[in-house]
Scaffold this motif. Structure first.
Motif, PDB file in Angstrom:
ATOM      1  N   LEU A   1      65.743   5.900  77.151  1.00 21.82           N
ATOM      2  CA  LEU A   1      66.745   3.819  76.888  1.00 21.82           C
ATOM      3  C   LEU A   1      66.216   2.940  77.690  1.00 21.82           C
TER       4      LEU A   1
ATOM      5  N   MET B   1      68.355  -0.430  78.676  1.00 18.97           N
ATOM      6  CA  MET B   1      69.504  -0.689  78.921  1.00 18.97           C
ATOM      7  C   MET B   1      69.339  -2.605  79.917  1.00 18.97           C
TER       8      MET B   1
ATOM      9  N   SER C   1      72.154  -5.156  80.856  1.00 17.68           N
ATOM     10  CA  SER C   1      73.415  -6.059  80.900  1.00 17.68           C
ATOM     11  C   SER C   1      73.774  -7.560  81.539  1.00 17.68           C
TER      12      SER C   1
END
Length: 508
Positions: free
Chosen positions: A359, A361, A363
């Motif tokens: 993945l 990712m 944030s």
């Protein structure tokens, strides 16, 4: 969705993130330059560039300027044996390890795991699925063999420079620890040279005390002889005996102080107190006072470890602002997991047993009640405080140098006058004893001149010690002595490379 399309998009996103990695947020460190004065106020001598260059060379090993081989030998032993210096060296290596811990975040974090065994579940659950081939109502034993292995990885993309700023800050912390060691070196050299000069001073004063005991003994013998010849009286005998006892008693504290100084010198050299006592108690004269060094004000900023450390503390605090600012920006991470599972060994490598995850990712902080902005303000305030502390360190450094220069100049004439006073007092004492022997003066005049001579001799010895200490204080204030002395290293009995074979291959 087509797997190739997903892979292309992920690759494009990863490539973009890597290109963005050149964007490092936060302020860049700019040194706070304080312009030194053109010359010291306590130095009227206009030094030539050649004189200053020669002084720079001499100050690197300023203890040689005293031309005392014994002091040179003690310094060599202290540099290799002093434990405080070795402790400071270990702190440098610890700070370097902390820096490397921060730098490790740049690289993928990879771990592996494996498991095997039997798994049995509870049968006291309604509608538990029966094992294939098990009839309803028969004994149900929900258990299976389990085999698994795999690895997991995580890679944090440092897009906005949080890791870079952290490594930069730790690099500055390493430099601070280096300056701390240099400060330990400067103070150790100052203490050792000061103790050595004090030792020679106490030996000189002990010699003066022994001479005065000899003079007092002669005066006592003379008083007894004159009494037997009918010239003196018992009061004069008592006065002479009291003076002899007083001079003898004054010698004992000097012996104690000499022993204590030799013990202190042994500890500075990293050895048990008393090791060098016999060698150090060999009486040697006070070294000559070196010539006043030709210096430039810029040497103070360039050489003093406390100023150099304060400047690096400011640089570290500036980098910490960038770490705090980076918390406001997105954080990108690439997790990767690969975990095949099966109930038999031959199934582990089948496609059906494969399990993986890849993945990208991201944030982004949205609402934290002002926590991150408060951390930025805190880092900014800390950096400004460090800048101001640097400026104060510069002022303190120049003050110490100016004070040491003033003491050097003022004590020179003071010492010369005291030396003349000691010489005149000794001559007066000798004449008083001759006049007393001839019956021309009383014993009170003899006592007065002898005490005056003792005080003058001790004052001269103290002034000579102060002159030598003035030189040591000036060299210390200039931050001299650490240049060219390498970091001392020690080896622990446990080597991590021998404990784990993987440490040699992967630099864990």
């Amino acid at each position: 969705m087509n797997i190739n399309a997903v892979t292309r998009r992920t690759g494009l996103f990863l490539t973009s993130a890597i290109f963005l990695a050149g964007c490092t947020v936060g302020p860049r460190y700019q040194p706070d330059r304080m312009k030194p004065p053109a010359k010291f106020t306590e130095d009227d001598h206009a030094a030539t560039p050649e004189e200053i260059e020669e002084t720079n060379k001499e100050l690197k090993q300023w203890w040689h300027l005293f031309k005392d081989p014994e002091l040179d030998k003690l310094v060599d032993k202290a540099i290799t044996g002093n434990y405080n210096l070795q402790v400071a060296g270990q702190r440098i290596m610890a700070e370097r390890a902390i820096r490397d811990v921060q730098a490790s975040q740049w690289y993928p974090q990879v771990d592996t795991q494996a498991s095997a065994g039997n798994v049995r579940y509870s049968i006291n659950i309604d509608n538990w699925p029966l094992r294939p081939g098990t009839a309803a109502g028969s004994a149900n034993q929900p258990q299976a063999a389990y085999l698994g292995y795999g690895f997991s990885a995580s890679w944090q993309i440092d897009v906005f420079g949080r890791i870079r700023r952290s490594v930069e800050a730790e690099n500055r912390a390493v430099e601070e620890s280096i300056e701390d060691r240099r400060a330990v070196m400067v103070m150790m050299l100052s203490e050792l040279a000061g103790d050595y000069m004090m030792l020679r001073d106490q030996q000189l004063r002990l010699e003066i005390a022994n001479n005065n005991i000899h003079v007092a003994q002669d005066a006592y013998d003379l008083t007894n002889r004159l009494y037997l010849e009918g010239v003196g009286n018992t009061m004069q005998i008592a006065q002479a005996k009291a003076e002899l006892d007083s001079q003898t008693a004054a010698r004992e504290p000097l012996k104690t102080h000499i022993s204590q100084i030799t013990h202190a010198i042994d500890v500075l050299m990293g050895q048990m107190p008393g090791t060098s006592e016999l060698e150090l108690k060999v009486v040697r004269p006070l070294p000559p006072v070196p010539e006043f060094p030709s210096t430039l004000p810029s040497m103070v900023i360039a050489n003093r470890p406390d100023i150099r450390k304060a400047e690096r503390t400011y640089a570290e605090a500036t980098a910490r602002i960038g770490v705090a600012v980076a918390q406001l920006y997105p954080n990108f991470t690439i997790p990767l997991n690969f975990n095949p599972n099966a109930s038999a060994l031959y199934q582990v490598f089948q496609m059906g047993g494969m399990s993986w995850q890849f993945l990208m990712m991201a944030s982004l902080p949205l609402m934290h009640g002002g926590k991150y902005t408060s951390q930025i303000r805190m880092a900014q305030a800390a950096a400004e405080a460090s800048r101001l502390a640097y400026r104060q360190s510069v002022l303190n450094g120049f003050k110490e140098v100016e004070d040491a220069m003033a003491a050097w100049h003022d004590d020179e004439e003071h010492t010369e006058l005291l030396a003349k006073a000691a010489e005149d007092s000794s001559l007066a004492s000798e004449r008083a004893r001759k006049l007393y022997a001839a019956g021309l003066v009383g014993f009170l005049e003899v006592l007065t001149t002898e005490r005056t001579t003792l005080n003058a001799q001790n004052a001269e010895a103290m002034a000579r010690l102060e002159r030598l200490q003035d030189a040591i204080n000036l060299y210390t204030a200039l931050g001299a002595g650490w240049q060219g002395i390498a970091l001392t290293n020690t080896t622990l009995p446990v080597s991590l490379e021998k404990q784990n074979i993987l440490a040699r291959a992967f630099q864990q």
